[in-house]
Design a protein around this motif. Structure first.
Motif, mmCIF file in Angstrom:
data_model
loop_
_atom_site.group_PDB
_atom_site.id
_atom_site.type_symbol
_atom_site.label_atom_id
_atom_site.label_comp_id
_atom_site.label_asym_id
_atom_site.label_seq_id
_atom_site.Cartn_x
_atom_site.Cartn_y
_atom_site.Cartn_z
ATOM 1 N N PRO A 147 0.835 -1.211 0.000
ATOM 2 C CA PRO A 147 0.000 0.000 0.000
ATOM 3 C C PRO A 147 0.869 1.261 0.000
ATOM 4 C CG PRO A 147 -0.775 -1.581 1.633
ATOM 5 C CD PRO A 147 0.558 -2.071 1.165
ATOM 6 N N PRO A 148 0.340 2.366 -0.509
ATOM 7 C CA PRO A 148 1.114 3.612 -0.515
ATOM 8 C C PRO A 148 1.311 4.142 0.899
ATOM 9 C CG PRO A 148 -1.140 4.032 -1.195
ATOM 10 C CD PRO A 148 -0.995 2.538 -1.105
ATOM 11 N N ARG A 149 2.357 4.912 1.034
ATOM 12 C CA ARG A 149 2.631 5.557 2.332
ATOM 13 C C ARG A 149 1.844 6.862 2.387
ATOM 14 N NH1 ARG A 149 7.002 3.505 -0.003
ATOM 15 N NH2 ARG A 149 8.236 1.926 1.088
ATOM 16 N N VAL A 172 -4.086 2.404 5.491
ATOM 17 C CA VAL A 172 -4.925 2.368 4.295
ATOM 18 C C VAL A 172 -5.931 1.236 4.475
ATOM 19 C CG1 VAL A 172 -4.990 2.071 1.801
ATOM 20 C CG2 VAL A 172 -3.091 3.302 2.852
ATOM 21 N N THR A 173 -7.196 1.588 4.659
ATOM 22 C CA THR A 173 -8.222 0.586 4.964
ATOM 23 C C THR A 173 -9.026 0.141 3.750
ATOM 24 O OG1 THR A 173 -9.808 2.335 5.494
ATOM 25 C CG2 THR A 173 -8.470 1.453 7.311
ATOM 26 N N THR A 210 -10.668 -1.930 10.619
ATOM 27 C CA THR A 210 -9.789 -1.174 11.515
ATOM 28 C C THR A 210 -8.402 -1.781 11.630
ATOM 29 O OG1 THR A 210 -10.619 -2.469 13.394
ATOM 30 C CG2 THR A 210 -11.739 -0.371 12.879
ATOM 31 N N ASP A 211 -8.144 -2.912 11.004
ATOM 32 C CA ASP A 211 -6.848 -3.569 11.178
ATOM 33 C C ASP A 211 -6.251 -3.935 9.825
ATOM 34 O OD1 ASP A 211 -4.681 -4.659 12.450
ATOM 35 O OD2 ASP A 211 -5.624 -6.624 12.756
ATOM 36 N N ALA A 271 -5.724 3.222 -3.804
ATOM 37 C CA ALA A 271 -6.031 3.260 -2.376
ATOM 38 C C ALA A 271 -6.849 4.499 -2.034
ATOM 39 C CB ALA A 271 -4.733 3.277 -1.568
ATOM 40 N N ARG A 272 -7.668 4.362 -0.971
ATOM 41 C CA ARG A 272 -8.370 5.541 -0.454
ATOM 42 C C ARG A 272 -7.444 6.262 0.507
ATOM 43 N NH1 ARG A 272 -14.254 5.227 2.327
ATOM 44 N NH2 ARG A 272 -13.032 4.801 4.215
ATOM 45 N N LEU A 273 -7.262 7.548 0.279
ATOM 46 C CA LEU A 273 -6.327 8.351 1.062
ATOM 47 C C LEU A 273 -6.994 8.852 2.345
ATOM 48 C CD1 LEU A 273 -4.805 10.394 -1.906
ATOM 49 C CD2 LEU A 273 -4.110 8.153 -1.007
#
Length: 319
Positions: free
Chosen positions: A247-249, A254-255, A273-274, A300-302
């Motif tokens: 996943p991006p930083r 990032v959920t 949540t995890d 990903a959702r930011l």
């Protein structure tokens, strides 16, 4: 009592005509034809095909299409977004001359491009053995709109006659079989790309894809950094495709990720949540026949709730 004044019908008519005759901004005229396409190349791919490519022409309004000519006779009409084509049905071991013209919405046609030549390969005995896949593919961004690719040669039981470059499972470029490097232009700033290369022989047998090579072009000045998932990998099993990625930083967990197949939204991957702290993984079932190809991308959702950049694409072949 004095009666109020009222306009006569004639006065009203004069007023309406005056209002309707207000000046209208002139529509820009198409002042001339497009420029002639530049950078035209022609490469023989087999005993009966030649691959022709060119750079985009310009116009004072817009280029709407291209026409390819062989020996002065039009053989292809193509839309403006297409800058290459295969001319087929040619005679073996024959020298052919090609030019390209651009056209605009007014029907104006550019002068012909410079003439390029290519000689089709000699006819050969039946060959059903494809070349090996090119190896060692490397991709390096050249600023924000170009990239350079390098690879090691493939091998064939006769000889490799061409290398085809693919992006998202679509061929975008072809070079002769003697080349092991090429430069790609027309890319978008701040965008993640994945490229693969296939070798081709005189009988039009294509090799398997090389391993993909990823790159991200430089962003435009002042643009935010790219937020695409990285290092996407695809594994297939009968009836199933499994993806892994980093996943991006974003400064926060990032959920959510969006999965797109062949450019269309497929599903949202939610961990709640995890979410994973390192590599993420997701598998899904497919019911398509073996050999069906998917182009897979993720985003990903930011933390601000918007969706980030798309990952470099990966091709998955159903088993």
């Amino acid at each position: 009592m004095q009666r109020p004044l009222s306009a006569s019908p004639l006065a009203i008519l004069v007023f309406v005509l005056a209002a309707c005759s207000a000046p209208v901004a002139p529509v820009p005229q198409d002042t001339g034809p497009p420029t002639a396409p530049t950078g035209v190349t022609a490469t023989a791919g087999s005993a009966s095909t030649v691959h022709v490519m060119w750079n985009a022409a310009t116009d004072d309004r817009a280029v709407t299409g291209y026409a390819v000519y062989r020996e002065g006779h039009k053989v292809k009409d193509l839309p403006a977004a297409t800058l290459m084509t295969d001319v087929t049905g040619l005679a073996p071991a024959t020298r052919h001359r090609f030019t390209v013209r651009a056209r605009d919405a007014a029907g104006k046609v550019s002068p012909p491009s410079a003439t390029v030549t290519a000689t089709t390969l000699p006819a050969a005995a039946e060959d059903r053995t494809p070349p090996t896949a090119p190896t060692g593919l490397r991709a390096a961004a050249d600023g924000s709109r170009a990239a350079t690719l390098h690879w090691s040669p493939a091998h064939d039981d006769t000889r490799v006659t061409a290398y085809d470059v693919y992006r998202a499972d679509v061929r975008i470029h072809t070079v002769p079989g003697t080349a092991t490097t090429t430069r790609l232009t027309g890319l978008r700033p701040g965008t993640a790309y994945a490229f693969t290369v296939r070798a081709r022989d005189a009988a039009e047998n294509s090799s398997p894809d090389s391993a993909p090579a990823d790159l991200t072009t430089a962003p435009s000045p002042g643009a935010p950094p790219n937020t695409a998932p990285e290092d996407v990998a695809v594994a297939t099993a009968p009836g199933e495709i499994t993806l892994t990625w980093t996943p991006p930083r974003t400064g926060a967990p990032v959920t959510h990720h969006e999965l797109h197949l062949n450019g269309r939204f497929a599903t949202t991957i939610v961990w709640g949540t995890d979410p994973p702290t390192g590599r993420a993984s997701y598998g899904f079932a497919v019911q398509d026949p073996p050999g069906t190809r998917y182009v897979v991308t993720l985003r990903a959702r930011l933390p601000d709730g918007t969706w980030g950049d798309f990952s470099a694409p990966r091709t998955a072949v159903v088993r």
